[in-house]
Enzyme design. Structure first.
Site, PDB file in Angstrom:
ATOM      1  N   SER A 164      34.628 -17.298 -21.745  1.00 47.78           N
ATOM      2  CA  SER A 164      33.308 -17.763 -21.375  1.00 47.78           C
ATOM      3  C   SER A 164      33.543 -18.721 -19.938  1.00 47.78           C
ATOM      4  CB  SER A 164      32.623 -18.909 -22.184  1.00 47.78           C
ATOM      5  OG  SER A 164      33.308 -19.969 -22.574  1.00 47.78           O
ATOM      6  N   LYS A 198      27.996 -27.058 -24.945  1.00 42.11           N
ATOM      7  CA  LYS A 198      28.064 -26.805 -23.616  1.00 42.11           C
ATOM      8  C   LYS A 198      27.201 -27.712 -22.607  1.00 42.11           C
ATOM      9  CE  LYS A 198      31.155 -22.772 -24.002  1.00 42.11           C
ATOM     10  NZ  LYS A 198      31.282 -21.452 -23.580  1.00 42.11           N
TER      11      LYS A 198
END
Length: 332
Positions: A230, A275
Site C-alpha cells: 500500500s 491509516k
C-alpha cells in the site's frame, strides 16, 4: 463459605477468560513515514548521478499496526476504541498460512510496490519502459518472426507500455488470433504477424520477455520493517518530488496510501480507517485516498483532514498541483 468459594471460582474463571487468546486480531494506527526523509540515518529515496531537490513539506506513507495475539481484555478495549478495529484472525492470517509466511509475503509485496513505484514515476518523468524479447520459444508461433533483442512496441496498434500491458493485449483476443506485433530491431521499426496459441489455458505468442527502463542515474528505495503493497503511491510521488524542481508538497504534510502498478494505476488497500488516524496524529493536512476506498474513508473521517480522491498517479499529481495553486481538488 459456599458463597465465598463460588465468588472466588467465578472471579478466577473470569480472569482466565480475559487472559485466554481468542481468534481475533486488533488493528490500530501504525507508524507513518516521510518518503522524502531518512530512516536509520539513510535517505529513503536515494539518487546517484543526478541532482535532487528538497521540499518544505512531507509525503508520508501510512501503515496499520497489527496485534496478532489477542486476549479478551484487549479485544474488549479494541471494540470500544474509536481508533482500533477487532477483526477475525483469518482476515489477516489466512488458514493454512503461518504468521511467518504472511509476513514474508507482505515483505515481498512491499518490495514489489517499490519497484512499481519507481517504474511509474520514471515513466512520468519521461523514461519509457522497454519490453524486450529475451528468448523465442522453440516451436512456438514467433519462431522466424521475432528475435531476441527486439523491442516490442505495439499489439494491433495499441502501445506496449509495460510487460503487464503486453500480456493484457495478447490475452484480449482468443488463442488463434493473428496479432500485428510492432517492434524495433537494431534501431529500425518493423511489424510482424504472430498467431497466438493456447498454453496453460491462455493465449501466448511464444516469447520470454524482459522489462527495462534505461535512465542515466541510479535510483533506490531503502526502507525496512514495513510490509504490504500500500505504500506504492507515496513512493512514486516521493521519487518525482526528489527528481523534479517543483515542491509537490507546497510546504504541507501530505499523507496517503494506495497500491500502484507499472502503468500508474492506484489500487485499493485495507485499514483505511486506522491509516487516517495515523495521518492525523502525524499532522497531515490532506490525505490521498484510492478511489475504491473513498466510501469507507468517508465513513471514518478525521477532523480537518480533507480526503482527496485519486485513481492514478496523474490524479495525485494534479490534486497536489491544484492545492499549491489554492484550488479545491476532487474529494471523496
Amino acid at each position: 463459605m459456599t458463597v465465598l468459594l463460588g465468588a472466588l471460582l467465578t472471579a478466577l474463571l473470569s480472569i482466565g477468560a480475559l487472559t485466554v487468546p481468542i481468534p481475533y486480531v486488533v488493528l490500530g494506527p501504525g507508524p507513518t513515514v516521510n518518503t522524502l526523509g531518512s530512516s536509520d540515518g539513510k535517505e529513503i529515496i536515494q539518487v546517484t548521478g543526478r541532482p535532487t531537490s528538497t521540499s518544505a513539506g512531507q509525503l508520508r506513507l501510512t501503515t496499520v499496526g497489527v496485534q496478532p495475539t489477542v486476549r479478551l481484555r484487549s479485544a474488549l478495549a479494541g471494540w470500544f476504541s474509536k481508533d482500533e478495529a477487532v477483526v477475525p484472525r483469518e482476515l489477516v492470517y489466512p488458514p493454512g498460512e503461518s504468521q511467518q509466511e504472511v509476513e514474508k509475503r507482505n515483505a515481498e509485496d512491499f518490495q514489489n510496490s517499490q519497484t512499481s513505484a519507481e517504474t511509474a514515476a520514471l515513466r512520468k518523468l519521461g523514461y519509457p519502459v522497454q519490453v524486450l524479447v529475451k528468448a523465442v520459444t522453440a516451436g512456438g508461433p514467433s519462431v522466424g518472426v521475432l528475435k531476441p533483442g527486439d523491442v516490442l512496441t505495439s499489439v494491433d496498434g495499441q502501445a506496449v507500455t509495460s510487460a503487464a500491458r503486453l500480456t493484457e493485449l495478447i490475452r484480449a483476443r482468443p488463442a488463434g488470433s493473428a496479432l500485428k506485433i510492432g517492434y524495433t530491431r537494431d534501431g529500425q521499426p518493423g511489424t510482424a504477424t504472430v498467431t497466438s496459441r493456447e498454453q496453460d489455458g491462455r493465449p501466448r505468442i511464444g516469447v520470454e520477455i524482459d522489462q527495462q527502463q534505461p535512465h542515466p542515474f541510479t535510483l533506490k528505495i531503502d526502507l525496512a520493517d514495513i510490509g504490504g503493497p500500500s505504500a506504492g503511491l507515496m513512493f512514486a510521488l516521493g521519487v518525482i518530488d526528489k527528481l523534479e524542481p517543483a515542491d509537490l508538497t507546497g510546504g504541507k504534510i501530505i499523507a496517503g496510501t494506495g497500491t500502484i502498478d507499472d502503468e500508474g494505476r492506484v489500487g485499493p488497500i485495507g485499514g483505511i480507517a486506522q491509516k487516517l488516524v495515523g495521518a492525523k496524529q502525524a499532522g497531515a493536512k490532506v490525505f490521498l485516498v484510492p478511489a475504491d476506498n473513498c466510501a469507507e474513508a468517508v465513513r471514518n473521517p478525521q477532523p480537518d483532514l480533507p480526503l482527496l480522491k485519486v485513481a492514478t498517479l496523474d490524479d495525485a499529481l494534479k490534486a497536489l498541483e491544484t492545492l499549491r495553486a489554492g484550488g479545491q481538488p476532487p474529494r471523496c
